[in-house]
Design an enzyme around this catalytic site. Structure first.
Site, mmCIF file in Angstrom:
data_model
loop_
_atom_site.group_PDB
_atom_site.id
_atom_site.type_symbol
_atom_site.label_atom_id
_atom_site.label_comp_id
_atom_site.label_asym_id
_atom_site.label_seq_id
_atom_site.Cartn_x
_atom_site.Cartn_y
_atom_site.Cartn_z
ATOM 1 N N LYS A 143 -67.314 59.340 41.931
ATOM 2 C CA LYS A 143 -67.939 59.225 43.171
ATOM 3 C C LYS A 143 -67.546 60.070 44.169
ATOM 4 O O LYS A 143 -68.267 60.749 44.889
ATOM 5 C CB LYS A 143 -67.936 57.641 43.666
ATOM 6 C CG LYS A 143 -68.613 57.434 44.861
ATOM 7 C CD LYS A 143 -68.330 55.993 45.350
ATOM 8 C CE LYS A 143 -68.530 55.149 44.143
ATOM 9 N NZ LYS A 143 -68.852 53.623 44.826
ATOM 10 N N LYS A 193 -58.533 52.274 43.774
ATOM 11 C CA LYS A 193 -59.061 50.692 44.191
ATOM 12 C C LYS A 193 -58.022 49.856 44.228
ATOM 13 O O LYS A 193 -56.973 49.791 43.556
ATOM 14 C CB LYS A 193 -60.206 50.695 43.199
ATOM 15 C CG LYS A 193 -61.190 49.636 43.824
ATOM 16 C CD LYS A 193 -62.335 50.316 44.818
ATOM 17 C CE LYS A 193 -63.236 49.166 45.471
ATOM 18 N NZ LYS A 193 -64.400 49.911 45.990
ATOM 19 N N GLY A 251 -62.204 49.126 52.985
ATOM 20 C CA GLY A 251 -62.711 47.922 52.691
ATOM 21 C C GLY A 251 -63.687 47.935 51.638
ATOM 22 O O GLY A 251 -64.128 48.967 50.965
ATOM 23 N N ASP A 252 -64.050 46.808 51.190
ATOM 24 C CA ASP A 252 -64.930 46.521 49.948
ATOM 25 C C ASP A 252 -65.333 44.969 50.337
ATOM 26 O O ASP A 252 -65.329 44.642 51.349
ATOM 27 C CB ASP A 252 -64.403 46.702 48.557
ATOM 28 C CG ASP A 252 -65.455 46.828 47.607
ATOM 29 O OD1 ASP A 252 -65.920 47.958 47.315
ATOM 30 O OD2 ASP A 252 -65.441 45.854 46.695
ATOM 31 N N ASN A 275 -71.794 44.066 54.251
ATOM 32 C CA ASN A 275 -71.845 45.321 54.988
ATOM 33 C C ASN A 275 -72.804 46.409 54.350
ATOM 34 O O ASN A 275 -73.768 47.194 55.203
ATOM 35 C CB ASN A 275 -70.357 46.123 54.898
ATOM 36 C CG ASN A 275 -70.344 47.240 55.422
ATOM 37 O OD1 ASN A 275 -70.492 48.462 54.852
ATOM 38 N ND2 ASN A 275 -70.516 47.679 56.896
HETATM 39 P P1 NDP Z 1 -69.403 42.233 51.609
HETATM 40 O O1 NDP Z 1 -68.296 41.502 51.460
HETATM 41 O O2 NDP Z 1 -69.713 42.744 52.883
HETATM 42 O O3 NDP Z 1 -70.715 41.617 51.189
HETATM 43 C C1 NDP Z 1 -70.791 41.394 49.891
HETATM 44 C C2 NDP Z 1 -72.204 40.508 49.497
HETATM 45 O O4 NDP Z 1 -72.567 40.418 48.306
HETATM 46 C C3 NDP Z 1 -72.497 39.250 50.445
HETATM 47 O O5 NDP Z 1 -73.661 38.953 50.826
HETATM 48 C C4 NDP Z 1 -71.775 38.422 49.216
HETATM 49 O O6 NDP Z 1 -72.311 37.019 49.284
HETATM 50 C C5 NDP Z 1 -72.639 38.998 48.066
HETATM 51 N N1 NDP Z 1 -71.849 38.686 46.631
HETATM 52 C C6 NDP Z 1 -70.605 39.046 46.481
HETATM 53 N N2 NDP Z 1 -70.198 38.707 45.285
HETATM 54 C C7 NDP Z 1 -71.303 38.381 44.730
HETATM 55 C C8 NDP Z 1 -71.523 37.633 43.546
HETATM 56 N N3 NDP Z 1 -70.630 37.492 42.661
HETATM 57 N N4 NDP Z 1 -72.716 37.012 43.170
HETATM 58 C C9 NDP Z 1 -73.804 37.277 44.323
HETATM 59 N N5 NDP Z 1 -73.534 37.752 45.493
HETATM 60 C C10 NDP Z 1 -72.477 38.189 45.686
HETATM 61 O O7 NDP Z 1 -69.324 43.632 50.754
HETATM 62 P P2 NDP Z 1 -70.003 45.123 50.894
HETATM 63 O O8 NDP Z 1 -71.207 44.922 51.179
HETATM 64 O O9 NDP Z 1 -68.918 45.922 51.493
HETATM 65 O O10 NDP Z 1 -69.963 45.307 49.167
HETATM 66 C C11 NDP Z 1 -71.051 45.201 48.578
HETATM 67 C C12 NDP Z 1 -71.222 46.019 47.340
HETATM 68 O O11 NDP Z 1 -71.100 47.315 47.729
HETATM 69 C C13 NDP Z 1 -69.907 45.948 46.288
HETATM 70 O O12 NDP Z 1 -70.382 46.333 45.029
HETATM 71 C C14 NDP Z 1 -68.990 46.990 46.874
HETATM 72 O O13 NDP Z 1 -68.097 47.478 45.905
HETATM 73 C C15 NDP Z 1 -70.135 48.278 46.992
HETATM 74 N N6 NDP Z 1 -69.525 49.224 48.136
HETATM 75 C C16 NDP Z 1 -69.185 48.961 49.367
HETATM 76 C C17 NDP Z 1 -68.988 49.876 50.040
HETATM 77 C C18 NDP Z 1 -68.488 49.748 51.594
HETATM 78 O O14 NDP Z 1 -68.110 50.702 52.199
HETATM 79 N N7 NDP Z 1 -68.457 48.630 51.897
HETATM 80 C C19 NDP Z 1 -69.036 51.329 49.507
HETATM 81 C C20 NDP Z 1 -69.509 51.517 48.277
HETATM 82 C C21 NDP Z 1 -69.799 50.573 47.391
HETATM 83 P P3 NDP Z 1 -71.325 35.816 49.933
HETATM 84 O O15 NDP Z 1 -71.149 36.103 51.149
HETATM 85 O O16 NDP Z 1 -72.017 34.459 49.346
HETATM 86 O O17 NDP Z 1 -70.072 35.923 48.959
#
Ligand code: NDP
Length: 448
Positions: A117, A129, A168-169, A243
């Site tokens: 990526k 990571k 973050g993640d 996010n």
């Molecule tokens: P956040 O913690 O902000 O949000 C995660 C979201 O996904 C929440 O709504 C959470 O629900 C839900 N979630 C997490 N785990 C599960 C699960 N096991 N089953 C169902 N829903 C789940 O994380 P991000 O938005 O930052 O990340 C989301 C995805 O995007 C991840 O895969 C991450 O690796 C990827 N990503 C993020 C980047 C970034 O800049 N932030 C960059 C590139 C990829 P709940 O609140 O109920 O846990």
């Protein structure tokens, strides 16, 4: 699909043997090795000079105890990880995930994907990571702070602005980055761009918060445009409400689509009139509550228990933005039956291999995570750039660079697929384009 090339099949077998009980990592490696069959056929040097064997082995794995004290005065112990996977084209770069499901295999899969990526962004960043099995849900601000400080006390020995720059993640947003940065600064007595996703008052970049979600939509729009289509007038379903999901919803709406569903790990909401993402921001970013609360803002919306049901909602475009393997074959078939035209991955590896095959066989435009969600890390690299210059670009400047990067990623992945006889297969295209830059750098460095 299986790996036909005998050498690559042996590498895959070795990965499974050397990393037992880590199915997510095996899945991520298998997908890349399948894509590389055509590459090593044309250029066996990557096998002969050990690049393939090296690229599946992390350069360094750091695993540590994270002791902290909860609000009741009780000592809690979590496990911390940082996997510095590949530094061939730049300092290790990749997020930190705080979630109870975190173990070495999850961090390894994420770190491995990050190599390709980051390469695709065109910027000089290697792959890494990290994270912890700490669950931030239900913890007080002070507990979060104490955990972050303890986590950074160990991590600080292994990172640095020119060595490894975490971000973050899942479970790590602006609040956590702030506590982590504060502790690093205190321990090292230096103010450097050692983390990205920082607050705007202490070195953060405008548009970083929005970058992954916005970037996902820029990528998807370009993919649609390339097939004489666009977001305009389309119905969109987005999983997650963190996010990535929030800002994907915002940008998809700005591009003329209607986002009708969002979820969290408990369930999903359906709002036929289009989800008001300002309400979602309030619930998730400010109040840190469950998505069910949305019904208070719009009593006409529906809430359904269970997050996987979201894929039964009829849509033109699906953007999985929650977590790995959230779309299985069954969900993919339902999406296809309901007429989905495009799926682009905001989360990392959200579709199982069977789901991807289902989309590709049925002519659904499919944007894989490595390419489609690279906007977050790309903008993190832009944050590093601004930190090095001790300068800040405007929101518009960062956003326009992000847009350009996502458009280029789409075309580079698409061109690589075409060049290797896999026209339209962006999974293969992204893996190949990402691999070539890293592999050629590794060849230049010799055996290191
Ligand atoms: P956040 O913690 O902000 O949000 C995660 C979201 O996904 C929440 O709504 C959470 O629900 C839900 N979630 C997490 N785990 C599960 C699960 N096991 N089953 C169902 N829903 C789940 O994380 P991000 O938005 O930052 O990340 C989301 C995805 O995007 C991840 O895969 C991450 O690796 C990827 N990503 C993020 C980047 C970034 O800049 N932030 C960059 C590139 C990829 P709940 O609140 O109920 O846990």
């Amino acid at each position: 699909m299986s790996i036909k090339n005998a050498y690559l099949a042996k590498v895959m077998d070795d990965v499974v043997k050397r990393n037992p009980g880590e199915p997510e990592f095996h899945q991520a490696v298998r997908e890349v090795l399948e894509s590389l069959e055509v590459v090593v056929e044309r250029n066996p040097e990557y096998i002969e000079k050990g690049v393939i064997d090296s690229i599946v082995e992390p350069e360094r794995i750091i695993k540590f105890r994270v002791p902290w004290v909860d609000d009741n005065g009780k000592v809690q112990i979590n496990r911390g990880f940082r996997i510095q996977f590949n530094s061939a084209i730049g300092p290790y770069k990749g997020g930190l995930r705080f979630h109870p499901s975190v173990y070495e295999g999850i961090i390894k899969f994420l770190g491995f994907e990050q190599i390709f990526k980051n390469s695709l962004t065109g910027l000089p960043i290697g792959g890494g990571k990290g994270g912890s099995d700490f669950d931030p849900k239900g913890k007080s601000d002070m507990e979060i702070m104490r955990f972050c400080q303890s986590f950074m006390t160990e991590l600080s020995k292994h990172i640095g602005a020119d060595t490894d720059v975490p971000a973050g993640d899942i479970g790590v947003g602006g609040r956590e980055i702030g506590y982590l940065f504060g502790q690093y600064k205190r321990l090292r007595n230096e103010f450097t761009g050692v983390l990205t996703g920082k607050g705007l008052t202490y070195g953060g970049s405008l548009a970083r918060t929005e970058a992954t979600g916005y970037g996902l939509c820029y990528f998807t729009e370009e993919m649609l445009n390339d097939h004489n289509n666009s977001f305009k007038g389309k119905t969109v379903v987005i999983s997650g409400s963190g996010n990535v999901a929030i800002y994907a919803a915002e940008k998809a709406t700005q591009l003329g689509a209607k986002v009708v569903a969002l979820s969290d790990s408990n369930g999903y909401i359906y709002d036929k009139d289009g989800v008001a993402f300002a309400a979602i921001k309030q619930i998730k970013e400010v109040e840190r509550k469950r998505i069910k609360e949305y019904l208070k803002y719009n009593p006409n919306a529906e809430y359904h228990e269970g997050c996987s049901g979201i894929w039964t909602v009829k849509c033109d475009i699906a953007l999985p933005c929650a977590t790995q393997n959230e779309i299985n074959e069954e969900s993919a078939k339902i999406l296809v039956k309901n007429g989905v035209i495009a799926v682009a991955e905001g989360a990392n590896m959200p579709s199982t291999p069977e789901a991807i095959e289902c989309f590709q066989k049925n002519g659904v435009l499919f944007g894989p995570a490595k390419a489609a969600n690279a906007g977050g890390v790309a903008t993190s690299a832009l944050e590093m750039c601004q930190n090095s210059m001790r300068y800040s670009w405007t929101f518009e400047e960062v956003d326009s660079k992000l847009h350009e990067i996502m458009v280029n990623i789409y075309h580079n992945a698409s061109a690589a697929a075409k060049e290797y006889g896999l026209d339209g297969n962006l999974v293969a295209g992204a893996n190949i384009a990402g691999f070539l830059k890293v592999a050629n750098a590794m060849l230049s460095h010799g055996v290191v």
